[in-house]
Design an enzyme around this catalytic site. Structure first.
Site, PDB file in Angstrom:
ATOM      1  CE1 TYR A   1      -3.511  -2.658   0.585  1.00 59.73           C
ATOM      2  CE2 TYR A   1      -4.660  -0.595   1.009  1.00 59.73           C
ATOM      3  CZ  TYR A   1      -4.687  -1.949   0.714  1.00 59.73           C
ATOM      4  OH  TYR A   1      -5.908  -2.567   0.554  1.00 59.73           O
TER       5      TYR A   1
ATOM      6  CE  LYS B   1       1.315 -17.020  -2.951  1.00 59.83           C
ATOM      7  NZ  LYS B   1       0.775 -18.403  -2.922  1.00 59.83           N
TER       8      LYS B   1
ATOM      9  CG  ASP C   1      -2.171 -20.028  -1.598  1.00 57.92           C
ATOM     10  OD1 ASP C   1      -1.598 -20.082  -0.492  1.00 57.92           O
ATOM     11  OD2 ASP C   1      -1.749 -20.636  -2.614  1.00 57.92           O
TER      12      ASP C   1
ATOM     13  CG  ASP D   1      -8.217  -4.787   1.464  1.00 58.17           C
ATOM     14  OD1 ASP D   1      -9.136  -4.314   2.171  1.00 58.17           O
ATOM     15  OD2 ASP D   1      -8.195  -4.671   0.222  1.00 58.17           O
TER      16      ASP D   1
ATOM     17  CG  ASP E   1     -13.857  -7.181   1.899  1.00 59.73           C
ATOM     18  OD1 ASP E   1     -13.537  -6.357   2.773  1.00 59.73           O
ATOM     19  OD2 ASP E   1     -14.521  -6.881   0.888  1.00 59.73           O
TER      20      ASP E   1
HETATM   21  C1  IPM Z   1     -10.581  -1.157   3.660  1.00 60.60           C
HETATM   22  C2  IPM Z   1     -10.682  -0.548   2.285  1.00 60.60           C
HETATM   23  C3  IPM Z   1      -9.475   0.346   2.028  1.00 60.60           C
HETATM   24  C4  IPM Z   1      -8.262  -0.565   1.943  1.00 60.60           C
HETATM   25  C5  IPM Z   1      -9.530   1.261   0.784  1.00 60.60           C
HETATM   26  C6  IPM Z   1     -10.776   2.097   0.734  1.00 60.60           C
HETATM   27  C7  IPM Z   1      -8.321   2.146   0.735  1.00 60.60           C
HETATM   28  O1  IPM Z   1     -10.844  -1.527   1.316  1.00 60.60           O
HETATM   29  O2  IPM Z   1     -10.551  -0.409   4.641  1.00 60.60           O
HETATM   30  O3  IPM Z   1     -10.576  -2.386   3.766  1.00 60.60           O
HETATM   31  O4  IPM Z   1      -7.955  -1.134   0.869  1.00 60.60           O
HETATM   32  O5  IPM Z   1      -7.598  -0.701   2.963  1.00 60.60           O
HETATM   33 MN    MN Z   2     -11.030  -3.564   2.139  1.00 59.99          MN
END
Ligand code: IPM
Ligand code: MN
Ligand code: NAD
Length: 362
Positions: free
Chosen positions: A142, A193, A226, A250, A254
């Protein structure tokens, strides 16, 4: 009674919609209990870009640093897709993370019993799930340099980013994970990884050395990212604490969020005394302005603020219990409802939580 200075950065899309419900609960707390907040608000993301030409002004950053804690909504949206990278709404949150040195991002995945049905996975796979992802948040690909787009001598254009981690960066986020594990089920999975990436092998070696030096009482396992993604949907209850890089964290958070039935999980970005709290979800452009957004992730982020920044565990418990009451009563926003249910609006969910708080406080 003490006044806590909270900066609210609601941001774009559904950010202001979900944060509106959080503010109602803050007002309820201020009116009924010993707690009192000095609430200030500011612009971040696309709304800041429209007003000031930048997704985060120096003034707002200074306000964030000065506050006791920051509540963040969401940033981004298709209307800013063609804006240059440095001015994109997403740079607002990235700059806050970097400048506030929020290197450890705690993303819990907790399955509430009444919501087991909302998960796409089988009941026995998710019931009782309680895991914590510790995502490194101020390093890795990042922020790594060099990055950019260039044209090679032969005319080929290419884009590139750099994944890089220093030993101190790995050590401080791993310490957070080991310390957390000691207060939970005492188990850490470190995820990278190492089989493919130099920085991944380095990560594994550093975590191994820290473990040997200071945390031999904690059970440590290494896992490739993975495989971790696969294991999260196969048998998520094998995990207690997962520590991983910015990018893998990240993706995996999710994935873990969906085990709980929704992106509606909270997130605590900290590492230092300062902290920022935000839902894991984004600005949800597909449902913005329709009173459809689930405010519970934002509300549960606020309970993390009460618990971790303000030591107000009783208030946090009360709000979480009210949320449980509402879910047990069958109320669902569209994202977590099953066939045959009617979707409650964002406002209706907020009303119900306030009603449950009134009932518990009576
Ligand atoms: C998160 C989001 C952010 C990230 C974006 C909006 C920069 O996806 O907070 O998970 O990738 O960290
Ligand atoms: Mn995210
Ligand atoms: P998203 O999280 O905004 O939406 C993904 C899906 O989940 C959508 O279908 C959305 O309707 C649904 N959803 C998300 N939150 C919900 C809620 N509270 N209630 C009900 N449904 C919800 O992710 P995306 O679509 O990939 O990204 C949209 C924008 O948000 C992009 O600009 C992205 O960069 C940004 N984003 C910001 C953050 C953040 O501010 N921390 C996080 C993720 C994405």
């Amino acid at each position: 009674s003490s006044n806590k200075r909270v900066l609210i950065l609601a941001g774009d899309g559904i950010g202001p919609e979900v944060m509106g419900q959080v503010e109602r609960v803050m007002e309820w707390l201020s009116a009924r209990r010993s707690f009192s907040f000095d609430v200030q608000s500011g612009l971040v993301g696309g709304v800041s870009y429209e007003a000031h030409g930048t997704p985060l002004t120096d003034e707002t950053l200074a306000d964030a640093v000065a506050a006791d804690a920051v509540l963040f909504g969401a940033v981004g949206g298709p209307q800013w897709d063609s804006v240059a990278r440095e001015a994109r709404p997403e740079m607002g949150i990235l700059r806050l993370r970097k400048e506030m040195d929020l290197y450890a991002n705690l993303r819990p995945a907790l399955v509430f019993d009444p919501l087991v049905e909302a998960s796409t996975l089988k009941d026995e796979v998710v019931r009782g799930l309680d895991l914590m992802i510790v995502r490194e948040l101020t390093g890795g690909i990042y922020f790594g340099e060099p990055r950019g787009v260039e044209t090679l001598p032969d005319g080929t254009r290419r884009g590139f980013d750099t994944e890089v981690y220093s030993a101190p960066e790995i050590e401080r986020v791993s310490r957070v994970a080991f310390e957390l594990a000691r207060r939970r089920d005492n188990r850490v999975h470190s995820v990278e990884k190492a089989n493919v990436m130099e920085s991944g092998k380095f990560w594994r070696d550093e975590v191994t050395a820290l473990h040997a030096a200071d945390y031999t009482d904690v059970a440590l396992e290494h896992m490739y990212a993975d495989n971790c993604a696969m294991q999260l949907v196969r048998r998520p209850k094998q995990f207690d604490v997962i520590v991983t890089s910015n990018l893998f964290g990240d993706l995996l958070s999710d994935c873990a969020a969906m085990l709980t039935g929704s992106l509606g999980i909270p997130s605590d970005e900290g590492g230092n005394r300062k902290a920022l709290y935000e839902p894991v979800h984004g600005s949800a452009p597909d449902i913005v302005g329709q009173n459809l957004a689930n405010p519970l992730a934002a509300l549960l982020s606020f309970t993390m603020m009460l618990r971790y920044s303000f030591g107000a565990a009783d208030d946090a418990d009360l709000i979480e219990a009210a949320v449980q009451d509402v879910l047990a009563g069958g109320l669902r926003t569209a994202d977590i409802m099953q066939d045959g249910m009617t979707a409650a609006s964002t406002d209706a969910m907020g009303d119900a939580v306030l009603g449950a708080l009134d009932a518990r406080a009576a």
